[in-house]
Design a protein around this motif. Structure first.
Motif, PDB file in Angstrom:
ATOM      1  N   ASN A   7       0.837  -1.197   0.000  1.00 33.29           N
ATOM      2  CA  ASN A   7       0.000   0.000   0.000  1.00 33.29           C
ATOM      3  C   ASN A   7       0.869   1.243   0.000  1.00 33.29           C
ATOM      4  O   ASN A   7       1.915   1.264   0.660  1.00 33.29           O
ATOM      5  N   PRO A   8       0.458   2.288  -0.762  1.00 34.98           N
ATOM      6  CA  PRO A   8      -0.687   2.249  -1.669  1.00 34.98           C
ATOM      7  C   PRO A   8      -0.362   1.511  -2.965  1.00 34.98           C
ATOM      8  O   PRO A   8       0.789   1.165  -3.211  1.00 34.98           O
ATOM      9  N   GLY A  16      10.566  15.771  -3.250  1.00 40.27           N
ATOM     10  CA  GLY A  16      10.946  16.151  -1.914  1.00 40.27           C
ATOM     11  C   GLY A  16       9.973  15.818  -0.804  1.00 40.27           C
ATOM     12  O   GLY A  16      10.308  15.969   0.381  1.00 40.27           O
ATOM     13  N   LYS A  17       8.808  15.352  -1.142  1.00 45.52           N
ATOM     14  CA  LYS A  17       7.807  15.050  -0.108  1.00 45.52           C
ATOM     15  C   LYS A  17       7.954  13.597   0.340  1.00 45.52           C
ATOM     16  O   LYS A  17       7.624  12.655  -0.404  1.00 45.52           O
ATOM     17  N   LYS A  18       8.380  13.414   1.552  1.00 39.64           N
ATOM     18  CA  LYS A  18       8.665  12.073   2.085  1.00 39.64           C
ATOM     19  C   LYS A  18       7.464  11.148   1.954  1.00 39.64           C
ATOM     20  O   LYS A  18       6.318  11.563   2.186  1.00 39.64           O
ATOM     21  N   LEU A  19       7.730   9.906   1.596  1.00 42.33           N
ATOM     22  CA  LEU A  19       6.652   8.937   1.495  1.00 42.33           C
ATOM     23  C   LEU A  19       7.130   7.557   1.929  1.00 42.33           C
ATOM     24  O   LEU A  19       8.338   7.255   1.929  1.00 42.33           O
ATOM     25  N   THR A  20       6.171   6.753   2.305  1.00 44.64           N
ATOM     26  CA  THR A  20       6.436   5.368   2.698  1.00 44.64           C
ATOM     27  C   THR A  20       5.501   4.444   1.948  1.00 44.64           C
ATOM     28  O   THR A  20       4.290   4.686   1.895  1.00 44.64           O
ATOM     29  N   VAL A  21       6.065   3.396   1.387  1.00 46.12           N
ATOM     30  CA  VAL A  21       5.276   2.331   0.768  1.00 46.12           C
ATOM     31  C   VAL A  21       5.350   1.130   1.694  1.00 46.12           C
ATOM     32  O   VAL A  21       6.457   0.669   2.030  1.00 46.12           O
ATOM     33  N   THR A  22       4.206   0.663   2.120  1.00 46.54           N
ATOM     34  CA  THR A  22       4.220  -0.447   3.067  1.00 46.54           C
ATOM     35  C   THR A  22       4.171  -1.788   2.350  1.00 46.54           C
ATOM     36  O   THR A  22       3.643  -1.906   1.245  1.00 46.54           O
ATOM     37  N   CYS A  23       4.755  -2.790   2.994  1.00 46.23           N
ATOM     38  CA  CYS A  23       4.728  -4.162   2.497  1.00 46.23           C
ATOM     39  C   CYS A  23       4.499  -5.065   3.698  1.00 46.23           C
ATOM     40  O   CYS A  23       5.187  -4.930   4.720  1.00 46.23           O
ATOM     41  N   SER A  24       3.570  -5.982   3.553  1.00 44.01           N
ATOM     42  CA  SER A  24       3.270  -6.893   4.634  1.00 44.01           C
ATOM     43  C   SER A  24       3.030  -8.289   4.079  1.00 44.01           C
ATOM     44  O   SER A  24       2.418  -8.441   3.019  1.00 44.01           O
ATOM     45  N   GLN A  85      12.795   8.435  -9.466  1.00 42.09           N
ATOM     46  CA  GLN A  85      12.271   7.329  -8.678  1.00 42.09           C
ATOM     47  C   GLN A  85      10.846   6.954  -9.097  1.00 42.09           C
ATOM     48  O   GLN A  85      10.224   6.085  -8.482  1.00 42.09           O
ATOM     49  N   THR A  86      10.375   7.608 -10.131  1.00 42.85           N
ATOM     50  CA  THR A  86       9.117   7.193 -10.741  1.00 42.85           C
ATOM     51  C   THR A  86       9.309   5.800 -11.301  1.00 42.85           C
ATOM     52  O   THR A  86      10.197   5.571 -12.130  1.00 42.85           O
ATOM     53  N   SER A  87       8.493   4.868 -10.830  1.00 42.33           N
ATOM     54  CA  SER A  87       8.725   3.472 -11.196  1.00 42.33           C
ATOM     55  C   SER A  87       7.583   2.618 -10.670  1.00 42.33           C
ATOM     56  O   SER A  87       6.682   3.090  -9.980  1.00 42.33           O
ATOM     57  N   LEU A  88       7.650   1.334 -11.018  1.00 44.51           N
ATOM     58  CA  LEU A  88       6.747   0.319 -10.484  1.00 44.51           C
ATOM     59  C   LEU A  88       7.535  -0.481  -9.446  1.00 44.51           C
ATOM     60  O   LEU A  88       8.586  -1.038  -9.771  1.00 44.51           O
ATOM     61  N   TYR A  89       7.028  -0.519  -8.228  1.00 40.95           N
ATOM     62  CA  TYR A  89       7.751  -1.143  -7.131  1.00 40.95           C
ATOM     63  C   TYR A  89       7.063  -2.430  -6.688  1.00 40.95           C
ATOM     64  O   TYR A  89       5.842  -2.477  -6.545  1.00 40.95           O
ATOM     65  N   PHE A  90       7.891  -3.454  -6.436  1.00 42.31           N
ATOM     66  CA  PHE A  90       7.377  -4.730  -5.970  1.00 42.31           C
ATOM     67  C   PHE A  90       8.092  -5.162  -4.703  1.00 42.31           C
ATOM     68  O   PHE A  90       9.312  -5.075  -4.601  1.00 42.31           O
ATOM     69  N   CYS A  91       7.310  -5.647  -3.780  1.00 49.23           N
ATOM     70  CA  CYS A  91       7.826  -6.277  -2.581  1.00 49.23           C
ATOM     71  C   CYS A  91       7.719  -7.784  -2.767  1.00 49.23           C
ATOM     72  O   CYS A  91       6.777  -8.276  -3.412  1.00 49.23           O
ATOM     73  N   ALA A  92       8.679  -8.513  -2.233  1.00 47.15           N
ATOM     74  CA  ALA A  92       8.656  -9.964  -2.345  1.00 47.15           C
ATOM     75  C   ALA A  92       9.073 -10.573  -1.016  1.00 47.15           C
ATOM     76  O   ALA A  92       9.789  -9.942  -0.232  1.00 47.15           O
ATOM     77  N   SER A  93       8.631 -11.790  -0.770  1.00 46.55           N
ATOM     78  CA  SER A  93       9.049 -12.473   0.447  1.00 46.55           C
ATOM     79  C   SER A  93       9.244 -13.954   0.185  1.00 46.55           C
ATOM     80  O   SER A  93       8.688 -14.512  -0.759  1.00 46.55           O
ATOM     81  N   SER A  94      10.068 -14.568   1.028  1.00 50.97           N
ATOM     82  CA  SER A  94      10.273 -16.012   0.953  1.00 50.97           C
ATOM     83  C   SER A  94      10.635 -16.517   2.342  1.00 50.97           C
ATOM     84  O   SER A  94      11.064 -15.745   3.202  1.00 50.97           O
ATOM     85  N   LEU A  95      10.467 -17.801   2.529  1.00 56.12           N
ATOM     86  CA  LEU A  95      10.720 -18.380   3.844  1.00 56.12           C
ATOM     87  C   LEU A  95      12.137 -18.059   4.310  1.00 56.12           C
ATOM     88  O   LEU A  95      12.357 -17.589   5.418  1.00 56.12           O
ATOM     89  N   PHE A 103       5.648 -12.451  -4.812  1.00 60.00           N
ATOM     90  CA  PHE A 103       5.616 -11.009  -5.015  1.00 60.00           C
ATOM     91  C   PHE A 103       4.269 -10.410  -4.657  1.00 60.00           C
ATOM     92  O   PHE A 103       3.227 -11.052  -4.795  1.00 60.00           O
ATOM     93  N   GLY A 104       4.325  -9.157  -4.226  1.00 58.88           N
ATOM     94  CA  GLY A 104       3.115  -8.385  -4.030  1.00 58.88           C
ATOM     95  C   GLY A 104       2.580  -7.852  -5.347  1.00 58.88           C
ATOM     96  O   GLY A 104       3.191  -8.056  -6.400  1.00 58.88           O
ATOM     97  N   PRO A 105       1.457  -7.139  -5.304  1.00 59.11           N
ATOM     98  CA  PRO A 105       0.790  -6.688  -6.533  1.00 59.11           C
ATOM     99  C   PRO A 105       1.437  -5.480  -7.188  1.00 59.11           C
ATOM    100  O   PRO A 105       1.125  -5.165  -8.334  1.00 59.11           O
ATOM    101  N   GLY A 106       2.334  -4.815  -6.468  1.00 63.09           N
ATOM    102  CA  GLY A 106       3.015  -3.671  -7.062  1.00 63.09           C
ATOM    103  C   GLY A 106       2.449  -2.335  -6.607  1.00 63.09           C
ATOM    104  O   GLY A 106       1.268  -2.224  -6.269  1.00 63.09           O
ATOM    105  N   THR A 107       3.311  -1.327  -6.594  1.00 66.64           N
ATOM    106  CA  THR A 107       2.935   0.058  -6.306  1.00 66.64           C
ATOM    107  C   THR A 107       3.495   0.922  -7.426  1.00 66.64           C
ATOM    108  O   THR A 107       4.700   0.937  -7.661  1.00 66.64           O
ATOM    109  N   ARG A 108       2.589   1.603  -8.110  1.00 68.73           N
ATOM    110  CA  ARG A 108       3.037   2.482  -9.187  1.00 68.73           C
ATOM    111  C   ARG A 108       3.196   3.888  -8.629  1.00 68.73           C
ATOM    112  O   ARG A 108       2.221   4.515  -8.225  1.00 68.73           O
TER     113      ARG A 108
END
Lengths: 112, 113
Positions: A7-8, A16-24, A85-95, A103-108
């Protein structure tokens, strides 16, 4: 359902405006990672984490920060976003780092 | 990590088998071959992986040559929903490559009615 959530999913912001992309993840995975995908460059790893409080740089870490305070969460922080830094971002996890990554669904992200 | 070479695009008729080749001639003995696919900017989806034996799961089959220098992903009965970019990845473990997946350009598979 076992999944990686981000999310999002879409974000338009200004330079310059700080942002956070969460991954769970809800799979009790130790290993988590962030990638960015850009046309012609494929997916490139930004940061990864082998476990809580253990993080390390990937191939393109400049301009990004991460933290891993809990096993399930691995937020990606852009303290001063720039247009490159305009891009499509993916979070991934493994055991573990040697297991199959999911992979997660991505954040554009668009930085104006 | 060993590099992979895939054709940029392939076509397949719906209901037919789709055979996607991958060349990885510099693969090391302890490197696995992974296949992922990405449907229209969604998150990459794991398909299958193998070391040296052929593998099959509910999605696909993976055929690895005896010398391990190439492999083929087989979708036995392709459907329109299989239209995607397919990535063949050779994965190293340990060292500075720990856990990293190195995605190339992949093969754009288009399944036609």
């Amino acid at each position: 359902e076992a999944q990686v959530t981000q999310n999002p999913r879409y974000l338009i912001t200004v330079t310059g405006k700080k942002l956070t992309v969460t991954c769970s993840q809800n799979m009790n995975h130790e290993y988590m990672s962030w990638y960015r995908q850009d046309p012609g460059l494929g997916l490139r790893q930004i940061y990864y984490s082998m476990n809580v409080e253990v993080t390390d740089k990937g191939d393109v870490p400049e301009g990004y920060k991460v933290s891993r305070k809990e096993k399930r969460n691995f937020p990606l922080i852009l303290e001063s976003p720039s247009p490159n830094q305009t891009s499509l971002y993916f979070c991934a996890s493994s055991l573990t780092g040697t297991d199959t990554q999911y992979f997660g669904p991505g954040t554009r992200l668009t930085v104006l | 990590d060993a590099k992979t070479t895939q054709p940029p695009s392939m076509d397949c008729a719906e209901g037919r088998a789709a055979n996607l080749p991958c060349n990885h001639s510099t693969i090391s003995g302890n490197e696995y071959v992974y296949w992922y696919r990405q449907i229209h900017s969604q998150g990459p989806q794991y398909i299958i992986h193998g070391l040296k034996n052929n593998e099959t799961n509910e999605m696909a089959s993976l055929i690895i040559t005896e010398d391990r220098k190439s492999s083929t992903l087989i979708l036995p009965h392709a459907t329109l929903r299989d239209t995607a970019v397919y990535y063949c990845i050779v994965r190293a473990f340990g060292g500075t490559s720990y856990g990293k997946l190195t995605f190339g350009q992949g093969t754009i598979l288009t399944v036609h009615p």
